[in-house]
Design a protein around this motif. Structure first.
Motif, PDB file in Angstrom:
ATOM      1  N   ILE A  33       0.826  -1.219   0.000  1.00 24.98           N
ATOM      2  CA  ILE A  33       0.000   0.000   0.000  1.00 24.98           C
ATOM      3  C   ILE A  33       0.860   1.269   0.000  1.00 24.98           C
ATOM      4  O   ILE A  33       0.565   2.200  -0.758  1.00 24.98           O
ATOM      5  N   PRO A  34       1.920   1.343   0.807  1.00 27.28           N
ATOM      6  CA  PRO A  34       2.745   2.564   0.757  1.00 27.28           C
ATOM      7  C   PRO A  34       3.344   2.826  -0.628  1.00 27.28           C
ATOM      8  O   PRO A  34       3.488   3.985  -1.038  1.00 27.28           O
ATOM      9  N   LYS A  35       3.670   1.771  -1.365  1.00 25.98           N
ATOM     10  CA  LYS A  35       4.202   1.940  -2.715  1.00 25.98           C
ATOM     11  C   LYS A  35       3.148   2.550  -3.634  1.00 25.98           C
ATOM     12  O   LYS A  35       3.448   3.411  -4.457  1.00 25.98           O
ATOM     13  N   MET A  36       1.906   2.098  -3.490  1.00 22.48           N
ATOM     14  CA  MET A  36       0.828   2.666  -4.302  1.00 22.48           C
ATOM     15  C   MET A  36       0.562   4.115  -3.894  1.00 22.48           C
ATOM     16  O   MET A  36       0.299   4.966  -4.746  1.00 22.48           O
ATOM     17  N   GLY A  48      -5.790   8.638   1.657  1.00 20.64           N
ATOM     18  CA  GLY A  48      -6.589   7.462   1.995  1.00 20.64           C
ATOM     19  C   GLY A  48      -5.745   6.196   2.065  1.00 20.64           C
ATOM     20  O   GLY A  48      -5.919   5.374   2.966  1.00 20.64           O
ATOM     21  N   LEU A  49      -4.833   6.054   1.128  1.00 16.90           N
ATOM     22  CA  LEU A  49      -3.956   4.880   1.138  1.00 16.90           C
ATOM     23  C   LEU A  49      -3.040   4.904   2.350  1.00 16.90           C
ATOM     24  O   LEU A  49      -2.860   3.880   3.027  1.00 16.90           O
ATOM     25  N   LYS A  50      -2.480   6.069   2.653  1.00 19.05           N
ATOM     26  CA  LYS A  50      -1.602   6.176   3.825  1.00 19.05           C
ATOM     27  C   LYS A  50      -2.364   5.864   5.108  1.00 19.05           C
ATOM     28  O   LYS A  50      -1.846   5.196   6.006  1.00 19.05           O
ATOM     29  N   THR A  92       0.425  -3.226 -13.768  1.00 20.56           N
ATOM     30  CA  THR A  92      -0.427  -2.197 -14.370  1.00 20.56           C
ATOM     31  C   THR A  92       0.189  -0.816 -14.162  1.00 20.56           C
ATOM     32  O   THR A  92       0.250  -0.013 -15.092  1.00 20.56           O
ATOM     33  N   ALA A  93       0.652  -0.548 -12.934  1.00 26.53           N
ATOM     34  CA  ALA A  93       1.251   0.759 -12.638  1.00 26.53           C
ATOM     35  C   ALA A  93       2.449   1.028 -13.542  1.00 26.53           C
ATOM     36  O   ALA A  93       2.665   2.167 -13.969  1.00 26.53           O
TER      37      ALA A  93
END
Length: 170
Positions: A33-36, A48-50, A92-93
């Protein structure tokens, strides 16, 4: 546990295996999640991700309590599903140049993860109830509710905070 072995003999074994599966998944997500979040450009998505990383760490803490209540040591077991979802998100990223489109992809891939977790927690709750593990249902339900809330927030970012609109204009 292998493809040709029969290590799961009872519903209790199956419950424990699925608990180890989600434990592994949550741990992998604390790394993914932190990478995204770093790739996201939309401020609401990034925040929101953080924030969800903290939720995920709290969920792992609750799972530790579930294992303790079951008299088990917390441990994970490989989860090809979460590994595949993370691999797909990373691939995908890496294929998207436009940042607005990347934000939309991050939302979509994050929702795929949330849906997987919602399915796992829902099943674990049903099995815990059936097996008489009433003392762990509340902990699992709290995790489920957080996953549902995260999914709702992602939908809100996509639809109301302009991620999809900006991506479609790119």
């Amino acid at each position: 546990m292998g493809i040709f072995t029969k290590d799961i003999k009872t519903m209790e074994h199956l419950f424990l295996h699925q608990l180890q599966d989600i434990y592994y998944a949550e741990q992998q997500l604390t790394k993914a999640i932190p990478k995204m979040a770093e790739l996201a450009t939309n401020s609401d998505l990034k925040a929101g991700l953080k924030s969800h990383v903290i939720d995920t760490q709290n969920q792992i803490g609750r799972l530790d309590k579930v294992f303790a209540k079951l008299g088990q040591q917390p441990k994970g077991t490989d989860c090809p599903a979460i590994d595949g979802l993370i691999k797909e998100a990373n691939a995908t990223a890496g294929e998207i140049e436009d940042k607005a489109v990347l934000d939309a992809a991050i939302v979509a891939n994050s929702q795929a993860v949330e849906h997987y977790e919602i399915a796992r927690y829902g099943t674990l709750i049903a099995w815990a109830e059936e097996l008489g593990h009433d003392d762990v249902v509340r902990l699992l339900t709290t995790n489920l509710n957080e996953e549902k809330a995260a999914n709702t927030k992602l939908s809100n970012v996509a639809l109301r905070k302009g991620v999809n609109k900006k991506a479609s204009a790119a």
